[in-house]
Design an enzyme around this catalytic site. Structure first.
Site, PDB file in Angstrom:
ATOM      1  N   ASN A  99       0.824  -1.120  -0.126  1.00  0.00           N
ATOM      2  CA  ASN A  99       0.175   0.053   0.057  1.00  0.00           C
ATOM      3  C   ASN A  99       0.725   1.381  -0.055  1.00  0.00           C
ATOM      4  OD1 ASN A  99      -1.390   2.335   1.386  1.00  0.00           O
ATOM      5  ND2 ASN A  99      -3.270   0.759   1.011  1.00  0.00           N
ATOM      6  N   CYS A 130      -7.338   7.859   1.667  1.00  0.00           N
ATOM      7  CA  CYS A 130      -7.349   7.942   3.375  1.00  0.00           C
ATOM      8  C   CYS A 130      -8.027   9.354   3.931  1.00  0.00           C
ATOM      9  CB  CYS A 130      -5.908   7.864   3.863  1.00  0.00           C
ATOM     10  SG  CYS A 130      -5.808   7.923   5.681  1.00  0.00           S
TER      11      CYS A 130
END
EC number: 1.3.1.14
Length: 309
Positions: A99, A130
């Site tokens: 990630n 995010c």
């Protein structure tokens, strides 16, 4: 015949069950409970070029049917991930999905270029969604043009396929998904957390120091299913679905919606054995539903040509 095997760009998965990034660290803690080789893959914690210490506490709060987190992409940084965390995972027989996160496009490019060279990294998950960081993160995932540009730049330097993690905090997720596909993404992962808040009854102030956080857990599953269902009909690249998955039945629902694999997140905090349990229970559920292979379930909710035996 392995009834659970799934083939995706860069990923040959013995089964479609993947611990989600941010809910499994780098696997060290869970390796004390079971052999990680039973998993399809692991999405390691978000990695940034420099170490990040995350947001101030409190940064986790329970909610009905889930939890809020505002961790803020805390991680040890690219150098330690490359020299310590990824080598630790080499002992396990599974492909790693790294990630990748950052504050600006150049950060993503630098991390992607380096980490995609690691021998056990078979794919990247581009974290453009995010909701818990002040810069970067979701800012890249809410605008189709910006998301597409970042995807293209990362694709140019990555040595492995690139999957892009979509935010649910948008007006039109299909538009963004198609823009990312057109920019060259090899796949999508969805959904990231929904932006939420809790307030303290005595002070009337937000419980989280960051004020808001990302909602995850069973509460978001219906939203995730709806979005996977919509996006899977609009793109021609595979989707790794996530959002509130706790059981084998949840996995089948995501496959019906159009996912080709799934990621299990918050449930790992409740039951560290949730992933191997789901893997163990899936064959019996396929028998009950009349399927020979899990791929027969993919897109069944909208594919008119999909039939069980």
């Amino acid at each position: 015949m392995n009834r659970l095997q799934v083939e995706l760009p860069g990923l040959s998965l013995k089964n479609p069950i993947i611990p989600a990034s941010g809910c499994f660290g780098f696997g060290r803690e869970y390796a004390q409970f079971y052999d990680l080789s039973v998993l399809g893959s692991i999405m390691i914690k978000a990695t940034t070029e420099q170490p990040r210490y995350g947001n101030p506490t409190p940064r986790v709060a329970e909610t009905p049917g889930g939890m809020l987190n505002a961790i803020g992409l805390q991680n040890p940084g690219l150098e330690k991930v490359m020299n310590s965390e990824l080598p630790f995972l080499e002992q396990f027989d599974l492909p790693i999905i790294a990630n990748v996160a950052g504050s600006q496009a150049e950060d993503y490019v630098a991390v992607a270029k380096a980490i995609s060279k690691a021998p056990n990294v078979h794919a990247l998950e581009l974290n453009i969604s995010c909701p818990n960081v002040k810069t970067g993160g979701i800012a890249f995932g809410t605008n189709p043009e910006i998301a597409a540009d970042l995807t293209k730049r990362v694709k140019e330097v990555s040595e492995v396929p690139v999957y892009v993690k979509l935010s649910p905090n948008v007006a039109n997720i299909v538009e963004i998904a198609k823009a990312i596909e057109n920019a060259g993404a090899d796949g999508l992962t969805m959904i990231n957390t929904l932006l939420g808040m809790r307030l303290d009854l005595k002070t009337a102030k937000p419980i989280l120091a960051n004020r808001t956080g990302g909602l995850s857990g069973p509460a978001i599953k219906p939203v995730a299913l709806r979005m996977v269902h919509e996006v899977s009909q609009a793109v021609n690249i595979p989707i790794i679905g996530m959002g509130g998955i706790e059981t084998a039945e949840d996995v089948i629902e995501f496959f019906y919606a159009g996912a080709s694999a799934v990621a299990v997140g918050t449930a790992n905090f409740i039951d560290p054995f949730v992933c191997p349990t789901i893997i163990e229970e899936l064959p019996a559920l396929l028998d009950e539903l009349g399927f020979d292979h899990i791929s027969e379930c993919q897109g069944r909710s909208w594919k008119q040509t999909c039939h069980s035996r």
